[in-house]
Scaffold this motif. Structure first.
Motif, mmCIF file in Angstrom:
data_model
loop_
_atom_site.group_PDB
_atom_site.id
_atom_site.type_symbol
_atom_site.label_atom_id
_atom_site.label_comp_id
_atom_site.label_asym_id
_atom_site.label_seq_id
_atom_site.Cartn_x
_atom_site.Cartn_y
_atom_site.Cartn_z
ATOM 1 N N LYS A 14 8.034 30.479 -28.324
ATOM 2 C CA LYS A 14 9.846 30.197 -28.100
ATOM 3 C C LYS A 14 9.601 28.696 -28.109
ATOM 4 O O LYS A 14 10.556 27.786 -28.455
ATOM 5 N N HIS A 15 8.369 27.278 -27.288
ATOM 6 C CA HIS A 15 8.545 26.139 -26.642
ATOM 7 C C HIS A 15 8.359 25.594 -28.082
ATOM 8 O O HIS A 15 7.630 24.410 -28.050
ATOM 9 N N MET A 16 7.253 25.715 -29.203
ATOM 10 C CA MET A 16 6.411 25.434 -29.711
ATOM 11 C C MET A 16 7.292 23.961 -30.613
ATOM 12 O O MET A 16 8.215 24.083 -30.687
ATOM 13 N N HIS A 17 6.603 22.696 -30.417
ATOM 14 C CA HIS A 17 6.897 21.923 -30.829
ATOM 15 C C HIS A 17 8.181 20.826 -30.078
ATOM 16 O O HIS A 17 8.718 19.960 -30.133
ATOM 17 N N GLN A 29 -0.584 19.471 -13.435
ATOM 18 C CA GLN A 29 0.631 19.338 -14.543
ATOM 19 C C GLN A 29 0.129 18.328 -15.385
ATOM 20 O O GLN A 29 -0.142 16.961 -15.589
ATOM 21 N N VAL A 30 0.221 19.107 -16.597
ATOM 22 C CA VAL A 30 1.030 18.188 -17.815
ATOM 23 C C VAL A 30 1.594 18.519 -18.228
ATOM 24 O O VAL A 30 2.317 19.240 -18.479
ATOM 25 N N ASP A 31 1.787 17.528 -19.168
ATOM 26 C CA ASP A 31 3.723 17.073 -20.144
ATOM 27 C C ASP A 31 2.510 16.431 -21.351
ATOM 28 O O ASP A 31 1.929 15.913 -21.381
ATOM 29 N N GLY A 32 3.488 17.359 -22.512
ATOM 30 C CA GLY A 32 2.930 16.925 -23.452
ATOM 31 C C GLY A 32 3.831 17.944 -24.917
ATOM 32 O O GLY A 32 4.979 19.163 -24.362
ATOM 33 N N ILE A 33 3.631 17.692 -25.789
ATOM 34 C CA ILE A 33 4.059 18.539 -27.103
ATOM 35 C C ILE A 33 3.290 19.685 -27.097
ATOM 36 O O ILE A 33 2.194 19.641 -27.988
ATOM 37 N N ILE A 34 4.244 21.137 -26.997
ATOM 38 C CA ILE A 34 3.316 21.805 -27.844
ATOM 39 C C ILE A 34 2.695 22.345 -29.004
ATOM 40 O O ILE A 34 4.193 21.874 -30.030
ATOM 41 N N THR A 35 1.682 21.438 -29.872
ATOM 42 C CA THR A 35 1.252 21.900 -31.475
ATOM 43 C C THR A 35 1.123 23.255 -31.882
ATOM 44 O O THR A 35 1.438 23.610 -33.103
ATOM 45 N N ASP A 36 0.504 23.563 -30.886
ATOM 46 C CA ASP A 36 -0.432 25.493 -31.034
ATOM 47 C C ASP A 36 -0.502 26.160 -30.570
ATOM 48 O O ASP A 36 -0.599 25.046 -29.485
#
Length: 121
Positions: A14-17, A29-36
């Motif tokens: 649901k939160h891809m990209h 805790q890790v922050d980042g952009i979901i790529t796959d």
């Protein structure tokens, strides 16, 4: 697939990209952009913070996750490969490319306890 595992898979899809905060079972805790996302893992593009922190920081030069040249902190110009413009050594010219701004991080879905959306600003 357990209920929590399936729930995390759906949240990641649901939160891809999107820019998210992922929390793991151990409290990390890790922050980042979901790529796959696949059946077992979620893949994040994690921002590199050059010049910040110590050995635990993903942007720290001694961190094994950092694959760039630790002495290469120049800002690069953009152009066509093999065709430089401007003056070599001043950020433009032949052979230059933009510096890497993200590292790839693979997290097991089974270890995730929460995913939260974060603002980009």
């Amino acid at each position: 697939m357990s209920h929590n595992h399936y729930h995390m898979y759906d949240l990641c899809k649901k939160h891809m990209h999107a820019y998210v905060l992922a929390e793991l079972e151990d409290g990390m805790q890790v922050d980042g952009i979901i790529t796959d996302v696949d059946d077992d893992n979620v893949y994040l593009a994690v921002p590199i913070e050059l010049g910040m922190g110590g050995p635990g920081n993903p942007g720290h030069m001694n961190n094994p996750c950092h694959h760039g040249n630790p002495h290469d902190h120049r800002v690069f110009g953009f152009g066509y490969p093999g065709y430089g413009y401007g003056y070599p050594g001043y950020g433009y010219g032949y052979g230059y490319r933009p510096r890497r701004r993200f590292n790839r991080l693979v997290l097991p879905l089974a270890a995730l306890t929460a995913i939260s959306l974060l603002p980009w600003y």
